[in-house]
Design an enzyme around this catalytic site. Sequence first.
Site, mmCIF file in Angstrom:
data_model
loop_
_atom_site.group_PDB
_atom_site.id
_atom_site.type_symbol
_atom_site.label_atom_id
_atom_site.label_comp_id
_atom_site.label_asym_id
_atom_site.label_seq_id
_atom_site.Cartn_x
_atom_site.Cartn_y
_atom_site.Cartn_z
ATOM 1 N N ARG A 56 55.372 57.807 41.893
ATOM 2 C CA ARG A 56 54.661 57.869 40.609
ATOM 3 C C ARG A 56 53.172 57.635 40.815
ATOM 4 O O ARG A 56 52.775 56.694 41.498
ATOM 5 C CB ARG A 56 55.180 56.779 39.657
ATOM 6 C CG ARG A 56 56.384 57.168 38.874
ATOM 7 C CD ARG A 56 56.660 56.211 37.724
ATOM 8 N NE ARG A 56 56.165 54.849 37.890
ATOM 9 C CZ ARG A 56 56.381 53.873 37.029
ATOM 10 N NH1 ARG A 56 57.064 54.110 35.925
ATOM 11 N NH2 ARG A 56 55.916 52.669 37.245
ATOM 12 N N ASP A 70 59.607 52.244 21.835
ATOM 13 C CA ASP A 70 59.101 51.361 22.879
ATOM 14 C C ASP A 70 57.848 52.013 23.461
ATOM 15 O O ASP A 70 57.931 53.065 24.104
ATOM 16 C CB ASP A 70 60.165 51.162 23.958
ATOM 17 C CG ASP A 70 59.718 50.167 25.020
ATOM 18 O OD1 ASP A 70 58.492 50.068 25.262
ATOM 19 O OD2 ASP A 70 60.578 49.510 25.608
ATOM 20 N N PHE A 108 64.368 53.111 29.900
ATOM 21 C CA PHE A 108 64.121 52.015 30.849
ATOM 22 C C PHE A 108 65.323 51.058 30.820
ATOM 23 O O PHE A 108 65.881 50.798 29.755
ATOM 24 C CB PHE A 108 62.837 51.295 30.430
ATOM 25 C CG PHE A 108 62.364 50.285 31.415
ATOM 26 C CD1 PHE A 108 61.610 50.662 32.520
ATOM 27 C CD2 PHE A 108 62.672 48.948 31.246
ATOM 28 C CE1 PHE A 108 61.172 49.723 33.428
ATOM 29 C CE2 PHE A 108 62.238 48.001 32.157
ATOM 30 C CZ PHE A 108 61.486 48.392 33.256
ATOM 31 N N TYR A 145 50.985 44.473 29.727
ATOM 32 C CA TYR A 145 50.465 44.452 31.110
ATOM 33 C C TYR A 145 50.344 45.818 31.769
ATOM 34 O O TYR A 145 49.941 45.898 32.916
ATOM 35 C CB TYR A 145 51.343 43.547 31.991
ATOM 36 C CG TYR A 145 52.827 43.856 31.920
ATOM 37 C CD1 TYR A 145 53.369 44.906 32.620
ATOM 38 C CD2 TYR A 145 53.678 43.088 31.135
ATOM 39 C CE1 TYR A 145 54.718 45.197 32.546
ATOM 40 C CE2 TYR A 145 55.029 43.366 31.044
ATOM 41 C CZ TYR A 145 55.541 44.433 31.757
ATOM 42 O OH TYR A 145 56.872 44.720 31.652
ATOM 43 N N LYS A 146 50.696 46.911 31.063
ATOM 44 C CA LYS A 146 50.550 48.243 31.678
ATOM 45 C C LYS A 146 49.174 48.807 31.309
ATOM 46 O O LYS A 146 48.169 48.314 31.810
ATOM 47 C CB LYS A 146 51.722 49.128 31.272
ATOM 48 C CG LYS A 146 53.030 48.638 31.917
ATOM 49 C CD LYS A 146 54.271 49.375 31.482
ATOM 50 C CE LYS A 146 55.495 48.734 32.126
ATOM 51 N NZ LYS A 146 56.770 49.234 31.566
HETATM 52 C C1 LIG Z 1 57.772 48.235 31.402
HETATM 53 C C2 LIG Z 1 58.833 48.481 30.406
HETATM 54 C C3 LIG Z 1 59.614 47.419 29.913
HETATM 55 C C4 LIG Z 1 59.448 46.037 30.478
HETATM 56 O O1 LIG Z 1 60.158 45.056 29.815
HETATM 57 P P1 LIG Z 1 59.742 43.521 30.092
HETATM 58 O O2 LIG Z 1 60.596 42.731 29.229
HETATM 59 O O3 LIG Z 1 58.276 43.426 29.793
HETATM 60 O O4 LIG Z 1 59.973 43.271 31.546
HETATM 61 C C5 LIG Z 1 60.528 47.704 28.912
HETATM 62 N N1 LIG Z 1 60.690 48.958 28.434
HETATM 63 C C6 LIG Z 1 59.957 49.998 28.902
HETATM 64 C C7 LIG Z 1 60.148 51.365 28.326
HETATM 65 C C8 LIG Z 1 59.034 49.786 29.907
HETATM 66 O O5 LIG Z 1 58.320 50.811 30.392
#
Ligand SMILES: *Cc1c(COP(=O)(O)O)cnc(C)c1O
Length: 437
Positions: free
Chosen positions: A397, A223, A151, A248-249
């Site tokens: 997705r 992560d 990400f 939040y996911k």
């Molecule tokens: C959703 C996601 C993030 C989001 O990072 P934020 O700081 O919460 O915006 C980071 N890493 C991964 C792998 C994600 O899927």
Amino acid sequence: MTTAPTAQTAPTAQTAATAQTAPTAPAALRESAARLDGDDALAPLRERFLLPPGVIYLDGNSLGPLPAAVPPALADAVTRQWGTDLIGSWNGNGWWEAPLRVGDAIGALIGAAPGQTVAGDSTSVQLFTALSAAAALRPDRSLLVTDPGHFPTDRYLADAVARHRGLAVRRVPPDRLPRFLAAEGDRVAVVSYSPVDFRTGELYDMEALTRATHRAGALALWDLCHAAGALPLRLDALGVDLAVGCGYKFLSGGPGAPAYLYVARRHQASLETPLTGWNGHADPFGLGREYVPAPGISRARIGTPPVLSLLALEAALGAFDGVDLARVRAKSLSLTAFFLRCAEELLTPLGFTSVTPAEPDRRGSHVALRHPHARGLAHALAERRVIVDMRAPDLLRFGVNALYTTHHDLLAAALHLRDIVREGAYAPEPPAAGPVT
Ligand SMILES: *Cc1c(COP(=O)(O)O)cnc(C)c1O
């Protein structure tokens, strides 16, 4: 009710006009969906969420929907706790301890014994802390390893931490890690990966990758954004060193919900955090001149926590009460397998290809389909109240969450998509990009 298009009907003006009605499914798929949903022991959990009627929500891996327990918990937090108890709530209503309490509740979902997980700040901030702390725990090593497909924020922060600490980043896909470590493993401080690829939904072997990392003497940082709440995780059992994730996911803690940081107990006493805020001080109210880190996971606290968001997340986590994550995983696999079958029968003939592994042990909790008009199609689906997302340039997705997604939802989504393509009922011009999580 008017007649919806069937597999035999060519697209006509009339089928376009009836597109808003439920499309007709091939009987075998319809029967499978009914049987699988009928046999689903987790089906009652859907009532723990306030899903808008008529909406098929397949984007809970980007923003989980609203759990029913959240509005009353937030109303209480605002009206009684803040409104009436005022500052006495820091002790009287447990606000001060909330980051640790919510951290432990998340810990229970990720295989972490209490006292190793703290909630607060964003995933990005927690990543900065975790990467910096990992580098400090391996001061004689000069490389940070991350996934080139990680990400974006994970890649950017690896670069930032490397810059700050005079280290170098190596971008190594998970399947090449063992070979890379055989050559350069003794220089690696930390390997920073996600168990699930946020684009393709591919699930990596956390156990094997953690073991390979440890054999090289490096630390494993995971992560968990796309894994926590979707499948059983075993951080303590695998000997994971550090982990982060968002709230939040799959945890459905609400927009911008606090993230979390896991630090294995054996590392806590020597953990050096880069952001030495007063909440992580051994005596936060002693107002000492110098920073003295608190014992335990508390030293990973930074500043005053976002209490309202923490209390919303805490209430949201109640949706997992009494829920066996092994059953969540089994249903999630049933859902994604069924959607892959729907895609194969209904969408492959129309130019879609799946980029998600068909093997169950290599699949996370979403399916991604490739189509050159992914953006316009996601928009057209939303107009039919099917919420999915797209990832540039060409992936659609479909996220499933075993707590509320049904097989019927997935069949209906595939049928809508089939009809949209057949009818050419989508804009060739892409609408504006949305958030990329
Ligand atoms: C959703 C996601 C993030 C989001 O990072 P934020 O700081 O919460 O915006 C980071 N890493 C991964 C792998 C994600 O899927």
